[in-house]
Design a protein around this motif. Structure first.
Motif, mmCIF file in Angstrom:
data_model
loop_
_atom_site.group_PDB
_atom_site.id
_atom_site.type_symbol
_atom_site.label_atom_id
_atom_site.label_comp_id
_atom_site.label_asym_id
_atom_site.label_seq_id
_atom_site.Cartn_x
_atom_site.Cartn_y
_atom_site.Cartn_z
ATOM 1 N N ALA A 14 -23.263 -38.969 72.671
ATOM 2 C CA ALA A 14 -22.152 -38.304 72.001
ATOM 3 C C ALA A 14 -22.076 -36.863 72.486
ATOM 4 O O ALA A 14 -23.101 -36.245 72.815
ATOM 5 C CB ALA A 14 -22.339 -38.337 70.487
ATOM 6 N N PHE A 15 -20.879 -36.312 72.521
ATOM 7 C CA PHE A 15 -20.701 -34.917 72.925
ATOM 8 C C PHE A 15 -21.539 -33.992 72.045
ATOM 9 O O PHE A 15 -22.193 -33.061 72.539
ATOM 10 C CB PHE A 15 -19.223 -34.534 72.837
ATOM 11 C CG PHE A 15 -18.969 -33.067 73.064
ATOM 12 C CD1 PHE A 15 -18.968 -32.537 74.340
ATOM 13 C CD2 PHE A 15 -18.738 -32.214 71.986
ATOM 14 C CE1 PHE A 15 -18.747 -31.171 74.548
ATOM 15 C CE2 PHE A 15 -18.522 -30.860 72.184
ATOM 16 C CZ PHE A 15 -18.521 -30.340 73.466
ATOM 17 N N GLU A 16 -21.559 -34.270 70.739
ATOM 18 C CA GLU A 16 -22.292 -33.415 69.804
ATOM 19 C C GLU A 16 -23.789 -33.406 70.099
ATOM 20 O O GLU A 16 -24.447 -32.364 69.971
ATOM 21 C CB GLU A 16 -22.035 -33.872 68.367
ATOM 22 C CG GLU A 16 -20.606 -33.699 67.890
ATOM 23 C CD GLU A 16 -19.643 -34.740 68.457
ATOM 24 O OE1 GLU A 16 -18.427 -34.540 68.341
ATOM 25 O OE2 GLU A 16 -20.124 -35.753 69.027
ATOM 26 N N ALA A 17 -24.317 -34.554 70.501
ATOM 27 C CA ALA A 17 -25.747 -34.630 70.817
ATOM 28 C C ALA A 17 -26.070 -33.810 72.068
ATOM 29 O O ALA A 17 -27.089 -33.098 72.115
ATOM 30 C CB ALA A 17 -26.161 -36.082 71.020
ATOM 31 N N GLU A 18 -25.217 -33.902 73.070
ATOM 32 C CA GLU A 18 -25.446 -33.110 74.282
ATOM 33 C C GLU A 18 -25.309 -31.612 73.984
ATOM 34 O O GLU A 18 -26.063 -30.786 74.519
ATOM 35 C CB GLU A 18 -24.450 -33.510 75.367
ATOM 36 C CG GLU A 18 -24.710 -34.878 75.982
ATOM 37 C CD GLU A 18 -23.954 -35.034 77.276
ATOM 38 O OE1 GLU A 18 -24.594 -34.952 78.338
ATOM 39 O OE2 GLU A 18 -22.724 -35.218 77.228
ATOM 40 N N LEU A 19 -24.348 -31.263 73.159
ATOM 41 C CA LEU A 19 -24.144 -29.857 72.823
ATOM 42 C C LEU A 19 -25.342 -29.299 72.056
ATOM 43 O O LEU A 19 -25.752 -28.153 72.275
ATOM 44 C CB LEU A 19 -22.873 -29.698 71.997
ATOM 45 C CG LEU A 19 -22.354 -28.266 71.886
ATOM 46 C CD1 LEU A 19 -21.799 -27.804 73.234
ATOM 47 C CD2 LEU A 19 -21.286 -28.162 70.819
ATOM 48 N N ALA A 20 -25.925 -30.120 71.166
ATOM 49 C CA ALA A 20 -27.115 -29.687 70.442
ATOM 50 C C ALA A 20 -28.253 -29.377 71.408
ATOM 51 O O ALA A 20 -29.013 -28.416 71.221
ATOM 52 C CB ALA A 20 -27.539 -30.758 69.437
#
Length: 322
Positions: free
Chosen positions: A83-89
């Motif tokens: 997920a984009f959010e996981a990569e951003l984290a």
């Protein structure tokens, strides 16, 4: 300049495929800035440039993306479809020392010295990419993901049929496999060679929409080495869907009516998924219903199933006479 990625037998066994929505956002912003990308993305660029112009961190993004790309912007995906959010984290918790070093390596000491400190830089960049993803990429991510997943499917078949050697052979014309060494040739065929060591972590291959038509290599990987290569089917990504009679859409539903409209030529399930921006499994379900109604015929050649409208299906897609 050529890049040599050295892989031991154990590392060859760790070659895997993945997608990166964060990388697509970074490369998409770069294309919208007019720095990278290709003419094939022109319809999307025209659409998003006015939106990008309102981004408050545009000067910072431009400073980071106008030249060589710092590796910290491309963390290695931990799973096949993150997920984009996981990569951003993962981006937010990067080691500040690594971020600072990558800025100097990519931009030079003088330009890097004008940037905020690494901790503040990470926070501001992560916030900016969150906004850019939501406004520029997310509205199109369904179609983009369908193209990328269809490409992963093709590469998986190549791996099954021809092993790692067969997979590399089909990847890109600039990618050459020699025993234990993967060579990626740059646009400028100079005699310079940069060597990348996988250091036991293996290699990740990632199809890219906005990187197309180039091959992008991480010159200084912290874990696995990585290559981003041009995804197949990008040329169809920004085509407008074919118009279908309103009455047909009302009866069959939007996706099935769109499938019939596309099947004036033989197409595979991945091709249809990429064109419509839906998953291959969804396409298969709808095709089953259309076949059952006698509107679509399917013919299998080897591992590939090709679909085409029947005469009845073609008659239904014709505009009614006034």
């Amino acid at each position: 300049m050529a890049v040599e990625i050295r892989l031991s037998a154990a590392e060859v066994a760790r070659v895997r495929l993945a997608l990166s929505p964060l990388a697509e956002t970074v490369l998409g912003v770069r294309a919208a800035l007019g720095v990278g990308g290709h003419e094939v993305h022109r319809p999307w660029v025209r659409e998003v440039q006015p939106v990008l112009a309102q981004e408050p961190e545009l000067p910072l993004l431009r400073a980071l993306l106008e030249g060589c790309l710092p590796s910290f912007l491309f963390p290695v995906p931990q799973e096949r479809l993150p997920a984009f959010e996981a990569e951003l984290a993962g981006l937010r918790v990067m080691d500040p020392a690594y971020v600072a070093a990558e800025c100097v390596a990519a931009l030079g000491a003088a330009r890097a010295g004008k940037l905020p400190g690494p901790a503040v830089l990470l926070e501001r960049v992560a916030d900016a990419l969150t906004r850019c993803h939501a406004r520029l990429v997310a509205p199109h991510w369904g179609r983009m993901r369908a193209v990328l997943e269809a490409d992963l499917g093709r590469r998986a078949v190549a791996l099954v049929d021809g092993g790692v050697e067969g997979l590399f052979a089909q990847l890109h014309g600039d990618v050459v496999w020699r025993e234990g060494e993967l060579v990626v040739h740059g646009r400028r065929r100079s005699g310079a060679v940069w060597t990348v060591e996988a250091d036991g972590h293996g290699l990740i291959l990632m199809p890219s929409v906005f990187g197309w038509p180039d091959v992008i290599v991480d010159y200084s990987p912290r874990t696995a080495a990585s290559i981003r290569y041009p995804a197949s089917g990008v040329g169809l990504l920004w085509e407008k869907p074919r118009a279908t009679p309103a009455g047909l859409t009302a009866v069959l539903g939007r996706t099935r009516a769109a499938l019939l409209a596309e099947l004036g030529e033989p197409l595979s399930t991945p091709d249809l998924a990429a064109r419509l921006g839906v998953t291959a499994s969804a396409v298969s379900q709808h095709l089953g219903a259309l076949r059952g109604a006698g509107l679509v015929a399917t013919r299998r050649t080897g591992r590939t199933a090709m679909h085409l409208r029947t005469r009845t299906g073609t008659a239904l897609t014709a505009e009614p006479l006034g």
